[in-house]
Design an enzyme around this catalytic site. Structure first.
Site, PDB file in Angstrom:
ATOM      1  CG  HIS A 113     -42.846  12.360  10.633  1.00 20.13           C
ATOM      2  ND1 HIS A 113     -41.907  11.366  10.732  1.00 20.13           N
ATOM      3  CD2 HIS A 113     -43.687  11.975   9.644  1.00 20.13           C
ATOM      4  CE1 HIS A 113     -42.146  10.420   9.824  1.00 20.13           C
ATOM      5  NE2 HIS A 113     -43.223  10.771   9.162  1.00 20.13           N
TER       6      HIS A 113
HETATM    7  C1  UD1 Z   1     -45.855  12.278   4.874  1.00 16.72           C
HETATM    8  C2  UD1 Z   1     -46.355  10.831   4.756  1.00 16.72           C
HETATM    9  C3  UD1 Z   1     -45.628   9.976   5.780  1.00 16.72           C
HETATM   10  C4  UD1 Z   1     -44.135  10.120   5.659  1.00 16.72           C
HETATM   11  C5  UD1 Z   1     -43.775  11.596   5.764  1.00 16.72           C
HETATM   12  C6  UD1 Z   1     -42.312  11.819   5.637  1.00 16.72           C
HETATM   13  C7  UD1 Z   1     -48.729  10.593   4.150  1.00 16.72           C
HETATM   14  C8  UD1 Z   1     -50.063  10.219   4.646  1.00 16.72           C
HETATM   15  N1  UD1 Z   1     -47.786  10.745   5.080  1.00 16.72           N
HETATM   16  O1  UD1 Z   1     -46.221  12.734   6.165  1.00 16.72           O
HETATM   17  O2  UD1 Z   1     -45.956   8.623   5.551  1.00 16.72           O
HETATM   18  O3  UD1 Z   1     -43.494   9.395   6.678  1.00 16.72           O
HETATM   19  O4  UD1 Z   1     -44.454  12.300   4.720  1.00 16.72           O
HETATM   20  O5  UD1 Z   1     -41.992  13.158   5.844  1.00 16.72           O
HETATM   21  O6  UD1 Z   1     -48.546  10.721   2.953  1.00 16.72           O
HETATM   22  N2  UD1 Z   1     -45.195  20.439   5.621  1.00 16.72           N
HETATM   23  C9  UD1 Z   1     -44.419  21.534   5.382  1.00 16.72           C
HETATM   24  N3  UD1 Z   1     -43.599  21.533   4.300  1.00 16.72           N
HETATM   25  C10 UD1 Z   1     -43.547  20.470   3.436  1.00 16.72           C
HETATM   26  C11 UD1 Z   1     -44.360  19.350   3.690  1.00 16.72           C
HETATM   27  C12 UD1 Z   1     -45.167  19.342   4.788  1.00 16.72           C
HETATM   28  O7  UD1 Z   1     -44.441  22.513   6.125  1.00 16.72           O
HETATM   29  O8  UD1 Z   1     -42.753  20.517   2.477  1.00 16.72           O
HETATM   30  C13 UD1 Z   1     -46.055  20.440   6.814  1.00 16.72           C
HETATM   31  C14 UD1 Z   1     -47.404  21.025   6.553  1.00 16.72           C
HETATM   32  O9  UD1 Z   1     -47.815  21.664   7.703  1.00 16.72           O
HETATM   33  C15 UD1 Z   1     -48.258  19.800   6.335  1.00 16.72           C
HETATM   34  C16 UD1 Z   1     -47.624  18.802   7.290  1.00 16.72           C
HETATM   35  O10 UD1 Z   1     -46.232  19.109   7.251  1.00 16.72           O
HETATM   36  O11 UD1 Z   1     -49.588  20.022   6.591  1.00 16.72           O
HETATM   37  C17 UD1 Z   1     -47.814  17.380   6.926  1.00 16.72           C
HETATM   38  O12 UD1 Z   1     -47.383  17.108   5.606  1.00 16.72           O
HETATM   39  P1  UD1 Z   1     -48.018  15.875   4.821  1.00 16.72           P
HETATM   40  O13 UD1 Z   1     -47.416  15.746   3.482  1.00 16.72           O
HETATM   41  O14 UD1 Z   1     -49.500  15.939   4.891  1.00 16.72           O
HETATM   42  O15 UD1 Z   1     -47.628  14.637   5.710  1.00 16.72           O
HETATM   43  P2  UD1 Z   1     -46.281  14.278   6.500  1.00 16.72           P
HETATM   44  O16 UD1 Z   1     -46.536  14.360   7.940  1.00 16.72           O
HETATM   45  O17 UD1 Z   1     -45.107  14.967   5.933  1.00 16.72           O
END
Ligand code: UD1
Length: 414
Positions: free
Chosen positions: A242
């Site tokens: 991811h």
């Molecule tokens: C975040 C953490 C990362 C961790 C990861 C575990 C930061 C900078 N990154 O990354 O260190 O390893 O979590 O999962 O804090 N999304 C959904 N549903 C959700 C959450 C996210 O669809 O419940 C999608 C959305 O499109 C979102 C993208 O995932 O924009 C990224 O989510 P985000 O929380 O920004 O970062 P992660 O890649 O999950």
């Protein structure tokens, strides 16, 4: 109108003093969670604080992760209570997400003035809440401090560096982390090497995890020929991916998936997929590189494996079960590098660096970067020869949370 019974009990309570009067909490602690990897770190801390009745502990959930599969199922599996406060910030750019958490959390801090804020890990919620608290002169305790990849292109590295600079107490998982913090000028009396709270959760839940039916739901159990013999599971590799550096660039993602599809010709590759990765695969038009199962129940039994098999993110217990029974794990996650080390499962980390070098020097982890040939050759080596055998890092013994909570409680006593 009180009944007789009530009146009598009131009289007797008034006459006989309670020999064990309940201790009323005099101190208030906030534990912050935001994203999936935070929940299994917060759960043992929350549990350990129950030993201190004079400390009231509240869980604050920023809402960085909000899908049920990334969030609620973990609270259920880990026995965490519903968060006391939910900020509901959701996704966005780094500035949007960090800023939204800061705006919402500051209001709560001003209103409730806890005695300490405990943050874990390195996600955007970690730095946002640490910044809020430190500016209001509320001490911050950082659990999993001092880890460094020395790669400032990773958002988590920025979060780690800054959170550590503004924390009052820093809890580390390994002695390398203590050295990193000392080099950055953090006084040694703030640093406490306590072990690994994520491993506390793993050790607490692993036996329960092995009882879940995920392997049979995925068609990965071979039933024994007779009732006297135990069922066995089929060999498989487990994949997670991811990181923006792996999934946001079209060529990089295509190279990694193509290499993994070659691996899947030798062994099924099961891929519980993060929502951002599935989104990227769809956006790049790479659906033909994966076999996506919304509900893989039973479908895999007779599959001839030619592509990685993606499925929704799994719960904490199901994922632990999948890891514990796998032949090999391929990942770009931080926590999974640690969990595979404890489980003794070979781990190929699809990154060029790690903030957890102890999993390479002492554990089962190897770093391969995102080069497709390297991923393939290391996977084949492990399939042919069984891979590295590691040893357990010091203090990864399931007791880190009680050490942390004792230090926090002592620091709060007058
Ligand atoms: C975040 C953490 C990362 C961790 C990861 C575990 C930061 C900078 N990154 O990354 O260190 O390893 O979590 O999962 O804090 N999304 C959904 N549903 C959700 C959450 C996210 O669809 O419940 C999608 C959305 O499109 C979102 C993208 O995932 O924009 C990224 O989510 P985000 O929380 O920004 O970062 P992660 O890649 O999950």
């Amino acid at each position: 109108m009180p009944s007789d019974t009530h009146s009598k009990s009131n009289i007797s309570e008034a006459k006989i003093p309670n020999p064990h009067p309940p201790t009323l909490p005099t101190k208030k602690i906030f534990i912050v969670v935001g994203a999936r990897p935070n929940f299994m770190k917060a759960a043992p801390l929350y549990e350990a604080f129950k030993e201190y009745p004079d400390i009231q502990t509240s869980i604050i959930h920023t809402g960085q992760h909000y899908d049920a599969v990334m969030n609620k199922v973990f609270f259920d599996d880990l026995g965490l209570p519903k968060p006391d406060i939910y900020l509901g910030v959701g996704s966005g750019t780094h500035a949007q997400q960090t800023g939204a958490v800061m705006l919402e959390f500051e209001k709560i801090l001003i209103d409730q003035r806890p005695d300490m804020v405990v943050v874990v890990g390195d996600v955007n919620s970690t730095i946002a809440c640490a910044l809020d608290a430190s500016k209001l002169n509320i001490p911050v305790a950082h659990v999993e401090a001092g880890l460094r990849s020395f790669d400032r292109t990773m958002p988590e590295e920025i979060n780690r560096l800054l959170t550590d600079q503004i924390s009052a107490i820093l809890f580390t998982t390994c002695e390398d982390a203590d050295k990193n913090l000392s080099k950055e000028g953090i006084p040694s009396d703030k640093i406490h090497f306590v072990g690994n709270v994520m491993i506390d959760s793993l050790m607490k839940f692993i036996e329960r995890a092995k009882q879940t039916d995920i392997l049979s739901r995925l068609g990965m159990v071979s039933h024994a020929a007779s009732d006297d013999l135990p069922d066995t599971h089929k060999p498989y590799a487990l994949l997670t991916l991811h990181r923006p550096s792996n999934v946001d660039d079209k060529d990089t993602l295509e190279g990694i998936l193509s290499a993994l599809n070659l691996v899947s010709k030798r062994i099924p590759v099961l891929f519980p997929i993060h929502p951002r990765t599935l989104k990227q695969i769809r956006q790049f038009g790479f659906e033909d590189l994966i076999w996506h199962m919304d509900d893989p129940r039973g479908v895999l039994l007779d599959l001839s494996y030619q592509k990685v098999i993606t499925m929704p993110p799994q719960s904490y217990l199901d994922f632990l079960n999948l890891m514990a029974n796998s032949t090999l794990v391929l990942t770009d996650s931080g926590g999974i590098q640690e969990e595979t080390t404890i489980l003794g499962i070979p781990c190929i980390t699809i990154r060029k660096n790690t903030e957890r070098p102890i999993t390479v020097t002492e554990g089962t982890n190897i770093l391969v970067g995102s080069n497709p040939e390297k991923i393939l050759s290391e996977a084949y080596t492990i399939l042919d020869s069984g891979g590295k055998k590691g040893r357990l890092p010091k203090l990864w013994d399931g007791k880190a949370a009680s050490r942390i909570v004792k230090i926090i409680a002592d620091s709060l006593s007058p």
